[in-house]
Design an enzyme around this catalytic site. Structure first.
Site, PDB file in Angstrom:
ATOM      1  N   LYS A   1       0.842  -1.200   0.000  1.00 14.93           N
ATOM      2  CA  LYS A   1       0.000   0.000   0.000  1.00 14.93           C
ATOM      3  C   LYS A   1       0.879   1.254   0.000  1.00 14.93           C
ATOM      4  CE  LYS A   1      -0.372   0.151   5.055  1.00 14.93           C
ATOM      5  NZ  LYS A   1      -1.278   0.243   6.214  1.00 14.93           N
TER       6      LYS A   1
ATOM      7  N   TYR B   1      15.853  31.006   6.261  1.00 12.41           N
ATOM      8  CA  TYR B   1      14.757  31.765   6.852  1.00 12.41           C
ATOM      9  C   TYR B   1      14.889  31.846   8.370  1.00 12.41           C
ATOM     10  CZ  TYR B   1      12.239  31.284   2.391  1.00 12.41           C
ATOM     11  OH  TYR B   1      11.856  31.325   1.074  1.00 12.41           O
TER      12      TYR B   1
ATOM     13  N   MET C   1      11.500  24.962   0.965  1.00 11.53           N
ATOM     14  CA  MET C   1      10.613  24.094   0.186  1.00 11.53           C
ATOM     15  C   MET C   1      11.367  23.266  -0.847  1.00 11.53           C
ATOM     16  SD  MET C   1       7.186  25.019  -2.007  1.00 11.53           S
ATOM     17  CE  MET C   1       6.314  25.643  -0.568  1.00 11.53           C
TER      18      MET C   1
END
Length: 372
Positions: free
Chosen positions: A38, A263, A312
């Site tokens: 799965k 950041y 990101m």
């Protein structure tokens, strides 16, 4: 596979999957090993892994979704496929059409399946909840389900199962509580019905640590990928990680003491350092929290710490005075030289488990299949 433009990839060694299956089969025998594929085979690739597991000797697969089972059937995989969750009634015709073995734990599910079946002895498994308290019928409802299944000539009661909640914590007595509840139910239901041929309770951790609970079948997921279920349940000798996640340094900059990185400026250098940037970030499965908890990667066979907040699409690495160049290989999960970063290492730092780590390696990272 399309040409890799961004230098990032996850190597999945299918020979390792095959060998892991063989090792675990020997351990669990005479119980059957069911390969759980799965969630895109825990991020490894559902179809290639399913085929490798079958080549390794597995006779049965398990998935969570009808869509996952359909993909396997469309890829010409004809092994029995167990659906671990009861599908919605509207999906039962698809279940029947693709010969998927459903798990049932509601009367509505039994009736929906029965109305969709067009041939005799369509196999079903009934799930009883012994304390996981996620899905599964309580004892009274399970008995009603079994009564309906065995009274329908088109249905065949092939399996009865439960799921262990703390098998990866072998010092917790609740596994024995669940085993007792299952045994009591088996004794009760056997008064009125012949028991099904497949009774199962164990996942990987249960199969490794609770020999008496292996029963007829072990649903083995994380083990076939070579990730230990927990620190208290190590894998047997010969079972190895199948995934290696790599990239290449995309940029290098020399920074001075006092300079801050990324950041929030939460990582300030205490000395001049070579800072390498890699083109992977939290959108690819690199946990943002690793930057504040000492997460490391491998470059030139050495460990180097993640510097500043993971962004990101990119992550910075503090290489101190070690030489580093654009194009150097960086290993995020896996071996490089004598060092290794494991999925469970990341999991421990991120307050999660190795399962989540490998599942979160995102689709932007192409999979390369070795030894197919």
């Amino acid at each position: 596979m399309a040409e890799i433009v961004r230098p990032a990839w996850a190597d999945i060694d299918l020979s390792v999957i095959r060998e892991n299956v063989r090792v675990l089969q020997r351990l669990f025998a005479p119980a059957e090993l069911c390969a759980v594929v799965k969630a895109d085979a825990y991020g490894h690739g559902c179809v290639p892994v399913a085929k490798a597991a079958i080549e390794g000797g597995v006779d049965r697969l398990a998935v969570a979704l009808v869509e996952e089972a359909r993909l396997l059937r469309e890829s010409r995989i004809d092994a029995p496929i167990l659906l671990l969750s009861e599908p919605v009634p509207e999906a039962m015709r698809d279940v029947v059409a693709h010969k998927i073995t459903p798990t049932l734990y509601t009367l509505e599910g039994v009736r929906a399946l029965a109305s969709a079946v067009t041939e005799e002895r369509f196999p079903v498994h009934v799930k009883i909840d012994t304390g996981m308290n996620r899905v599964g019928a309580n004892a009274d409802v399970a008995t009603q389900i079994i009564n309906e299944v065995v009274s329908n000539e088109n249905l065949y009661w092939e399996g009865l199962w439960t799921h262990l909640a703390v098998a990866d914590e072998p010092k917790n007595d609740f596994t024995h509580v669940q085993a007792t509840r299952l045994n009591e139910y088996i004794d009760k239901i056997s008064i009125d019905h012949e028991l099904p041929p497949i009774i199962h309770a164990c996942n990987t951790a249960g199969g490794i640590k609770f020999r008496a609970q292996r029963r007829a079948l072990v649903r083995c997921g994380i083990g076939i990928y070579g990730v230990a279920p927990s620190k208290d349940v190590p894998l047997p000798k010969g079972v190895m990680p199948a995934m290696r996640v790599s990239t290449k340094v995309s940029f290098v900059k020399r920074l001075e003491a006092g300079d801050s990185i990324s950041y929030g400026q939460r990582y300030t250098l205490d000395r001049p350092s070579n800072i390498a940037t890699i083109p992977l970030g939290y959108a690819d499965g690199v946990y943002r929290v690793l930057s504040s908890r000492g997460g490391e990667v491998l470059i030139n066979g050495k460990r180097h710490v993640i510097a500043g907040n993971v962004t990101m699409d990119q992550t910075m690495i503090d290489c101190r005075d070690d030489p580093v160049s654009v194009g150097d290989e960086v290993v995020l999960i896996g071996h490089q030289g004598k060092e290794e970063v494991t999925a469970n290492e990341w999991g421990n730092l991120a307050d999660t488990i190795g399962y989540e780590v490998v599942c979160r390696i995102g689709p932007r990272i192409p999979r390369r299949y070795l030894n197919a």
